[in-house]
Scaffold this active site. Structure first.
Site, PDB file in Angstrom:
ATOM      1  N   LEU A 131       3.755  61.602  50.465  1.00 18.86           N
ATOM      2  CA  LEU A 131       4.386  61.703  51.783  1.00 18.86           C
ATOM      3  C   LEU A 131       3.609  60.978  52.876  1.00 18.86           C
ATOM      4  O   LEU A 131       3.829  61.240  54.052  1.00 18.86           O
ATOM      5  CB  LEU A 131       4.558  63.175  52.165  1.00 18.86           C
ATOM      6  N   SER A 132       2.715  60.047  52.526  1.00 22.76           N
ATOM      7  CA  SER A 132       1.921  59.380  53.559  1.00 22.76           C
ATOM      8  C   SER A 132       2.766  58.449  54.423  1.00 22.76           C
ATOM      9  O   SER A 132       2.376  58.112  55.534  1.00 22.76           O
ATOM     10  CB  SER A 132       0.772  58.585  52.922  1.00 22.76           C
ATOM     11  N   MET A 133       3.961  58.033  53.911  1.00 25.79           N
ATOM     12  CA  MET A 133       4.854  57.188  54.703  1.00 25.79           C
ATOM     13  C   MET A 133       6.129  57.934  55.116  1.00 25.79           C
ATOM     14  O   MET A 133       7.115  57.322  55.501  1.00 25.79           O
ATOM     15  CB  MET A 133       5.220  55.935  53.915  1.00 25.79           C
TER      16      MET A 133
END
Length: 281
Positions: A131-133
């Site tokens: 979920l970093s982007m």
């Protein structure tokens, strides 16, 4: 022609490599990590199971549930098995020598060659397991990365790119996972937030570029850290994750050399309800 096209599409989708979209809790070096991988799906997949059944008719199996000896002895069965094996080899040999077999081999060879050409020079598939982007990319999204235009036009602010990590990133990963860790070499995906010559600062949760506050609708939340001001040096860009407080990105490892860029993310092709390129530019 249809068979060639289908084979080419399947070959392209199956020839994927891995890229990582590392996540990091704010101000922690012991970050949670993830990756952008092509050709794999993180979500559990449904396995197809074959079911067995019987045919309809008046013939009864004299040995239900087992292998039947229909009036022959074991030697006869062994001879029959050998004949079957020889028959299969003969069939394969005949197929290879036939016009149909040669045509099939030619089709699959050409499709594989074109798929390799597409994969390594033009466009390649990737998928996202972290979920970093987020919210631009969600877990399980599969996207196409275009590799041609980086050679003919400059990198722009707000573009999403896939790239080989810089040396500073490798040092951080070596300190946490060991020098030989595969994570040191995995490609990353982030958004370019500044190009060479830009002055960048993060203050009060907001990004300031050359002294002007930026409206970033693609971010998940305001940054909970302070950064800069810094000047992006020539030949470099600065990349952040859209999920600002859960991304191991340029605010930790610094600038990215342009030559490290693999390509631009151009559109999501799977799952169907996520198809498009919203937020990528």
């Amino acid at each position: 022609m249809l068979r060639l096209v289908l084979s080419l599409c399947w070959g392209w989708l199956s020839l994927s490599t891995s890229v990582s979209a590392f996540m990091s809790p704010m101000n922690q070096v012991n970050m949670r990590n993830g990756g952008l991988y092509s050709g794999k799906v993180l979500k559990p997949t449904t396995q197809l199971q074959m079911s067995s059944g019987g045919g309809r008719g008046g013939t009864e199996d004299p040995n239900p549930g087992g292998m039947s000896n229909w009036g022959g002895n074991n030697d006869d069965n062994n001879n029959n098995n050998n004949d079957d094996d020889e028959s299969m080899l003969d069939q394969l040999r005949n197929w290879l020598q036939s016009d149909e077999g040669k045509d099939d081999i030619r089709t699959y060879t050409v499709s594989l060659g074109l798929a390799l050409l597409l994969r390594f020079l033009i466009i390649e598939p990737r998928y996202i397991p972290s979920l970093s982007m987020f919210p631009t990319f969600d877990v399980g999204d599969q996207l196409a990365v275009e590799k041609v235009t980086k050679r003919v036009k400059p990198l722009y602010r707000n573009e999403v790119v896939v790239f080989h990590p810089p040396e500073s990133f490798r040092e951080i990963m070596s300190d946490n996972y060991g020098v030989q860790s595969k994570k040191n070499k995995e490609a990353l995906i982030k958004r370019i937030i500044a190009v060479e010559g830009d002055t960048v600062q993060v203050q009060g949760g907001k990004l300031y570029l050359n002294g002007e506050k930026q409206e970033e609708e693609f971010t998940n939340e305001d940054a909970a850290y302070e950064f800069g001001p810094v000047l992006v040096p020539p030949g470099n860009v600065l990349c952040f994750g859209d999920n600002r407080n859960h991304s191991l990105d340029g605010h930790i490892w610094g600038f990215l050399p342009k030559e490290n860029v693999i390509g631009r993310a151009v559109f999501i092709y799977w799952p169907p309800w996520r198809v498009g390129n919203s937020g990528m530019f």
